[in-house]
Motif scaffolding. Structure first.
Motif, PDB file in Angstrom:
ATOM      1  N   SER A 135      29.206  41.755  53.476  1.00  0.00           N
ATOM      2  CA  SER A 135      28.322  40.601  53.557  1.00  0.00           C
ATOM      3  C   SER A 135      29.136  39.334  53.331  1.00  0.00           C
ATOM      4  CB  SER A 135      27.233  40.690  52.485  1.00  0.00           C
ATOM      5  OG  SER A 135      26.517  41.904  52.617  1.00  0.00           O
ATOM      6  N   PRO A 136      28.709  38.206  53.920  1.00  0.00           N
ATOM      7  CA  PRO A 136      29.436  36.951  53.681  1.00  0.00           C
ATOM      8  C   PRO A 136      29.381  36.580  52.207  1.00  0.00           C
ATOM      9  CG  PRO A 136      27.879  36.750  55.511  1.00  0.00           C
ATOM     10  CD  PRO A 136      27.584  38.045  54.849  1.00  0.00           C
ATOM     11  N   PHE A 137      30.542  36.330  51.622  1.00  0.00           N
ATOM     12  CA  PHE A 137      30.578  35.920  50.218  1.00  0.00           C
ATOM     13  C   PHE A 137      30.152  34.457  50.121  1.00  0.00           C
ATOM     14  CE2 PHE A 137      31.855  39.815  49.170  1.00  0.00           C
ATOM     15  CZ  PHE A 137      32.851  40.015  48.229  1.00  0.00           C
ATOM     16  N   PRO A 138      29.369  34.129  49.113  1.00  0.00           N
ATOM     17  CA  PRO A 138      28.964  32.726  48.926  1.00  0.00           C
ATOM     18  C   PRO A 138      30.108  31.919  48.325  1.00  0.00           C
ATOM     19  CG  PRO A 138      28.142  34.064  47.136  1.00  0.00           C
ATOM     20  CD  PRO A 138      28.837  35.016  48.082  1.00  0.00           C
ATOM     21  N   ASN A 139      29.799  30.704  47.971  1.00  0.00           N
ATOM     22  CA  ASN A 139      30.764  29.866  47.269  1.00  0.00           C
ATOM     23  C   ASN A 139      31.372  30.636  46.093  1.00  0.00           C
ATOM     24  OD1 ASN A 139      31.210  27.981  44.787  1.00  0.00           O
ATOM     25  ND2 ASN A 139      31.442  26.664  46.583  1.00  0.00           N
ATOM     26  N   SER A 140      32.709  30.612  46.023  1.00  0.00           N
ATOM     27  CA  SER A 140      33.415  31.428  45.030  1.00  0.00           C
ATOM     28  C   SER A 140      32.980  31.120  43.604  1.00  0.00           C
ATOM     29  CB  SER A 140      34.920  31.219  45.166  1.00  0.00           C
ATOM     30  OG  SER A 140      35.376  31.716  46.395  1.00  0.00           O
ATOM     31  N   ASP A 141      32.770  29.840  43.274  1.00  0.00           N
ATOM     32  CA  ASP A 141      32.390  29.469  41.909  1.00  0.00           C
ATOM     33  C   ASP A 141      31.030  30.053  41.544  1.00  0.00           C
ATOM     34  OD1 ASP A 141      34.708  28.069  41.522  1.00  0.00           O
ATOM     35  OD2 ASP A 141      33.878  26.157  42.194  1.00  0.00           O
ATOM     36  N   GLU A 167      29.280  47.314  41.759  1.00  0.00           N
ATOM     37  CA  GLU A 167      30.060  47.341  42.992  1.00  0.00           C
ATOM     38  C   GLU A 167      29.423  46.420  44.025  1.00  0.00           C
ATOM     39  OE1 GLU A 167      31.235  50.797  46.212  1.00  0.00           O
ATOM     40  OE2 GLU A 167      31.324  51.306  44.074  1.00  0.00           O
ATOM     41  N   ILE A 168      30.185  45.410  44.471  1.00  0.00           N
ATOM     42  CA  ILE A 168      29.664  44.498  45.487  1.00  0.00           C
ATOM     43  C   ILE A 168      30.468  44.680  46.769  1.00  0.00           C
ATOM     44  CG2 ILE A 168      28.785  42.809  43.846  1.00  0.00           C
ATOM     45  CD1 ILE A 168      31.281  41.141  44.351  1.00  0.00           C
ATOM     46  N   SER A 169      29.786  44.566  47.897  1.00  0.00           N
ATOM     47  CA  SER A 169      30.436  44.823  49.179  1.00  0.00           C
ATOM     48  C   SER A 169      30.953  43.552  49.805  1.00  0.00           C
ATOM     49  CB  SER A 169      29.452  45.483  50.149  1.00  0.00           C
ATOM     50  OG  SER A 169      30.027  45.592  51.428  1.00  0.00           O
ATOM     51  N   GLU A 170      32.144  43.691  50.460  1.00  0.00           N
ATOM     52  CA  GLU A 170      32.720  42.546  51.157  1.00  0.00           C
ATOM     53  C   GLU A 170      32.234  42.469  52.604  1.00  0.00           C
ATOM     54  OE1 GLU A 170      37.034  40.505  51.968  1.00  0.00           O
ATOM     55  OE2 GLU A 170      37.001  42.510  51.111  1.00  0.00           O
ATOM     56  N   GLY A 216      39.149  44.340  52.986  1.00  0.00           N
ATOM     57  CA  GLY A 216      39.959  44.352  54.194  1.00  0.00           C
ATOM     58  C   GLY A 216      39.188  44.020  55.441  1.00  0.00           C
ATOM     59  N   VAL A 217      37.841  44.156  55.406  1.00  0.00           N
ATOM     60  CA  VAL A 217      37.086  43.914  56.638  1.00  0.00           C
ATOM     61  C   VAL A 217      36.118  42.735  56.510  1.00  0.00           C
ATOM     62  CG1 VAL A 217      37.209  46.326  57.300  1.00  0.00           C
ATOM     63  CG2 VAL A 217      35.264  45.546  55.983  1.00  0.00           C
ATOM     64  N   GLY A 218      36.028  42.161  55.335  1.00  0.00           N
ATOM     65  CA  GLY A 218      35.018  41.145  55.114  1.00  0.00           C
ATOM     66  C   GLY A 218      35.418  39.758  55.556  1.00  0.00           C
ATOM     67  N   TYR A 219      34.556  38.823  55.207  1.00  0.00           N
ATOM     68  CA  TYR A 219      34.744  37.440  55.621  1.00  0.00           C
ATOM     69  C   TYR A 219      35.793  36.731  54.764  1.00  0.00           C
ATOM     70  CZ  TYR A 219      30.424  38.147  58.238  1.00  0.00           C
ATOM     71  OH  TYR A 219      29.486  38.624  59.105  1.00  0.00           O
ATOM     72  N   SER A 220      35.905  37.148  53.516  1.00  0.00           N
ATOM     73  CA  SER A 220      36.749  36.386  52.602  1.00  0.00           C
ATOM     74  C   SER A 220      38.086  37.034  52.318  1.00  0.00           C
ATOM     75  CB  SER A 220      35.997  36.190  51.285  1.00  0.00           C
ATOM     76  OG  SER A 220      35.448  37.414  50.869  1.00  0.00           O
ATOM     77  N   GLY A 221      38.183  38.327  52.596  1.00  0.00           N
ATOM     78  CA  GLY A 221      39.464  39.017  52.487  1.00  0.00           C
ATOM     79  C   GLY A 221      40.111  38.929  51.126  1.00  0.00           C
ATOM     80  N   LEU A 222      41.423  38.773  51.158  1.00  0.00           N
ATOM     81  CA  LEU A 222      42.224  38.825  49.933  1.00  0.00           C
ATOM     82  C   LEU A 222      41.991  37.600  49.043  1.00  0.00           C
ATOM     83  CD1 LEU A 222      45.543  40.155  51.481  1.00  0.00           C
ATOM     84  CD2 LEU A 222      43.692  41.450  50.424  1.00  0.00           C
ATOM     85  N   LYS A 223      41.459  36.546  49.602  1.00  0.00           N
ATOM     86  CA  LYS A 223      41.202  35.332  48.811  1.00  0.00           C
ATOM     87  C   LYS A 223      40.238  35.643  47.662  1.00  0.00           C
ATOM     88  CE  LYS A 223      39.271  30.672  49.155  1.00  0.00           C
ATOM     89  NZ  LYS A 223      38.632  29.693  50.054  1.00  0.00           N
ATOM     90  N   GLN A 224      39.167  36.416  47.957  1.00  0.00           N
ATOM     91  CA  GLN A 224      38.194  36.746  46.912  1.00  0.00           C
ATOM     92  C   GLN A 224      38.812  37.650  45.851  1.00  0.00           C
ATOM     93  OE1 GLN A 224      35.554  35.314  46.457  1.00  0.00           O
ATOM     94  NE2 GLN A 224      34.935  34.420  48.408  1.00  0.00           N
ATOM     95  N   TRP A 225      39.663  38.549  46.287  1.00  0.00           N
ATOM     96  CA  TRP A 225      40.350  39.436  45.341  1.00  0.00           C
ATOM     97  C   TRP A 225      41.162  38.600  44.352  1.00  0.00           C
ATOM     98  CZ3 TRP A 225      43.727  44.172  47.215  1.00  0.00           C
ATOM     99  CH2 TRP A 225      44.204  44.858  46.107  1.00  0.00           C
ATOM    100  N   SER A 226      41.888  37.646  44.878  1.00  0.00           N
ATOM    101  CA  SER A 226      42.727  36.800  44.039  1.00  0.00           C
ATOM    102  C   SER A 226      41.883  35.967  43.078  1.00  0.00           C
ATOM    103  CB  SER A 226      43.585  35.888  44.928  1.00  0.00           C
ATOM    104  OG  SER A 226      44.282  34.946  44.150  1.00  0.00           O
ATOM    105  N   TYR A 227      40.754  35.464  43.545  1.00  0.00           N
ATOM    106  CA  TYR A 227      39.954  34.540  42.728  1.00  0.00           C
ATOM    107  C   TYR A 227      39.061  35.283  41.731  1.00  0.00           C
ATOM    108  CZ  TYR A 227      37.007  30.561  41.517  1.00  0.00           C
ATOM    109  OH  TYR A 227      36.354  29.579  40.832  1.00  0.00           O
ATOM    110  N   LEU A 228      38.431  36.381  42.177  1.00  0.00           N
ATOM    111  CA  LEU A 228      37.465  37.068  41.326  1.00  0.00           C
ATOM    112  C   LEU A 228      38.112  38.038  40.342  1.00  0.00           C
ATOM    113  CD1 LEU A 228      34.767  37.867  44.038  1.00  0.00           C
ATOM    114  CD2 LEU A 228      34.792  35.964  42.416  1.00  0.00           C
ATOM    115  N   ARG A 229      39.344  38.457  40.619  1.00  0.00           N
ATOM    116  CA  ARG A 229      40.082  39.394  39.759  1.00  0.00           C
ATOM    117  C   ARG A 229      39.217  40.596  39.359  1.00  0.00           C
ATOM    118  NH1 ARG A 229      45.029  37.274  37.862  1.00  0.00           N
ATOM    119  NH2 ARG A 229      45.681  35.840  39.512  1.00  0.00           N
TER     120      ARG A 229
END
Length: 585
Positions: free
Chosen positions: A129-135, A124-127, A157-170
């Motif tokens: 904290s600022p997410f690093p480069n997605s790759d 389980e990783i928390s949103e 919902g409260v992090g820096y990257s929001g729904l973008k990370q959800w879409s990319y990291l699946r």
């Protein structure tokens, strides 16, 4: 030994002075515990007791990696020691995960040494904290996935990257942040946002966990919006010795226990499936050998990942280089995500809404049906449309033409179902007092509008999940309660209708508190203003076996309510067929 107030993070790590507590995660549909989140606490009665203070101190002294390894080891060993069922959720700090000096493979070693399987553990990783480069992050997560761990994103919902990370990291699992849960029953914006998150979970095939639920009202709203997996103080607090059974909750009876609504599960059929790592050539062979198969679900550990469609694959193979291009690919490489994944318990009416929102090209594609996230079967669009059409026609056939509410046939069916399955319920019978004089004075058009106003007052004050509302005919309505909010809801309806009905009455008649009209014998007499009478029964379902018995009891309760002047509520406290205990409100 240092005093408790002078203890340092170095001492805590060196002497392993942490404690692990576990908070259960529940499947509210099946009333089971599906896992536990491991949470760390420092030594009691010290400034480093809270995890926030403890990890902040570790970061200041460059000891995050050492503290995390200690926390993981303790969480895994205690999980096994307590013989807890389900999955173990372990929180991992992004900074530690991406630290080049952090030892690689320690988590899988700890898991294997303990006797657990990697598929029992969720990283389980928390949103927050600022997410690093997605790759970079995706590569790090894929290392855990290769070992067989599931991945969860926390605090969505409260992090820096929001729904973008959800879409990319699946991720396999998504946990909604407490901010959106807090008093969601009182906040329209939060309610709408939660609807979107649950829908995104369905589309992306991720399990959604609503965490931080602290009140009954939050819980009931979230379940109404589609929540299946939940966590929070309302259900169970973190504990060194957590509960291992589903708790008894003072909430409305679960819809799955009482619903007679037709669900999508009744239409499920089986078809051939393929594993994610099987070759595309194998998929092609299935299509060529089975001319009636138009789509094949792609599964991984019996969880659906997508669908492969006949027309798309055949078109690709028709190309001169098609077979050569696809021969080395796996099924997962060519799967399509343009299909619906539906839970088996979803009502057909809700499926209809989702279906009509699809693009034309997707409208004719089969849907995958799941149960608890696992593959159950498929439903063809033909069967789905046919069943929805038949259901709509039946509803229209038996609905009251004025209000559109279920009529006598549906009411009888609902009551018989509850009696047959011995489900407890309360039944309210609503009837207008002095409705005929109102019709005579103001006309039948206004009479119909008044009935619609009453129907609206009932619907506004009742929950679709916990109440069944029916229109017997004329000015007679019923409400079947599957929870214990009977008196409160009925009082709200009485108050609401009393206020709304005044808009139909002239100021003169309001001042007089009534009007003169002919009675049934033709005499011109004074009649009070129209009012509402509600009679409530609380039958013992083990003592009755027919709708007619319940209807007779409800009619008697209504008659008692009508004996009072003005709007009134009568509740019969007797559960068996004896003389009434009168409670007028």
């Amino acid at each position: 030994m240092q005093s408790s107030h002078q203890i340092t993070v170095q001492t805590i790590i060196a002497e392993k002075l942490i404690n692990t507590v576990f908070q259960p995660i529940f499947d509210i549909e099946n009333e089971t515990i599906v896992g536990y989140e491991a949470l760390t606490r420092g030594p009691q009665n010290t400034p480093l007791f809270s995890p926030e203070a403890l990890f902040e101190a570790a970061q200041q002294h460059n000891l995050l990696s050492e503290l995390e390894l200690l926390c993981r080891a303790r969480a895994i060993s205690r999980f096994v020691e307590l013989k807890l069922e389900g999955k173990l959720f372990i929180n991992i700090c992004l900074n530690v995960m991406l630290n080049k000096d952090h030892p690689y493979g320690e988590t899988i070693k700890l898991v294997e040494q303990s006797g657990l399987s990697p598929n029992q553990v969720v990283i389980e990783i928390s949103e927050k904290s600022p997410f690093p480069n997605s790759d970079i992050l995706l590569k790090a997560l894929n290392k855990y996935r290769k070992f067989g761990f599931d991945i969860a994103i926390d605090d969505v919902g409260v992090g820096y990257s929001g729904l973008k990370q959800w879409s990319y990291l699946r991720p396999d699992i998504v946990k909604i942040d407490r901010y959106f849960i807090d008093q969601c029953d009182q906040d329209v914006m939060k309610r709408e946002f939660l609807k979107i998150l649950f829908e995104l979970g369905r589309i992306s095939n991720a399990l959604i966990i609503a965490e931080g639920i602290e009140t009954k009202e939050e819980f009931e709203l979230l379940r109404e919006l589609g929540m299946v997996y939940s966590q929070g103080f309302f259900l169970a607090k973190p504990n060194e010795y957590p509960i291992q059974k589903f708790p008894t909750l003072d909430v409305c009876v679960s819809p799955k226990q009482v619903s007679t609504i037709e669900t999508i599960e009744m239409l499920v059929t089986t078809t051939k499936t393929v594993e994610y790592n099987q070759s595309v050539n194998h998929v092609y062979d299935i299509f060529t050998q089975n001319i009636n198969i138009y789509a094949i679900p792609v599964l991984r550990e019996n969880k659906p990942l997508g669908m492969i469609f006949r027309n798309q694959l055949m078109e690709s193979y028709s190309d001169i280089y098609g077979r050569a291009l696809f021969s080395k690919k796996m099924a997962v490489d060519i799967k399509s995500n343009n299909h619906m994944i539906l839970d088996h318990s979803m009502p057909l009416e809700q499926v209809s809404t989702l279906l009509t929102a699809r693009a034309n090209a997707e409208f004719t594609q089969p849907s995958i049906i799941t149960k608890n996230g696992y593959y159950l079967g498929v439903v063809s669009p033909r069967d789905l449309l046919k069943s929805i059409t038949e259901s709509k026609l039946e509803q229209a056939r038996y609905a009251n033409p004025l209000t559109g509410l279920p009529g006598n046939v549906a009411i009888e069916k609902e009551i018989d179902y509850m009696l047959k399955h011995k489900r407890p319920f309360n039944l309210a019978y609503l009837d207008l007092n002095h409705f005929k004089p109102f019709n005579d004075i103001y006309g039948y058009a206004k009479g119909d509008l008044l009935l619609k106003t009453l129907a609206n007052s009932i619907m506004i004050n009742t929950s679709n999940k916990c109440c069944f509302v029916g229109h017997i005919g004329g000015d007679d309505f019923i409400i079947m309660f599957k929870n214990n909010d009977v008196e409160k809801v009925c009082q709200n309806i009485l108050t609401d209708f009393s206020q709304q009905s005044l808009s139909f009455i002239t100021p003169e008649h309001q001042k007089q508190q009534g009007y003169y009209a002919l009675d049934r014998s033709g005499k011109n007499i004074f009649h009070p203003l129209v009012s509402l009478a509600i009679g409530v029964i609380q039958p013992d379902t083990t003592c009755y076996n027919s709708y007619h018995q319940i209807a007779d009891l409800a009619s008697k309760a209504k008659s008692e309510a009508k004996k009072n002047t003005g709007s009134s509520l009568f509740i019969c406290r007797r559960q068996k067929q004896h003389s009434f205990d009168i409670t007028s409100v």
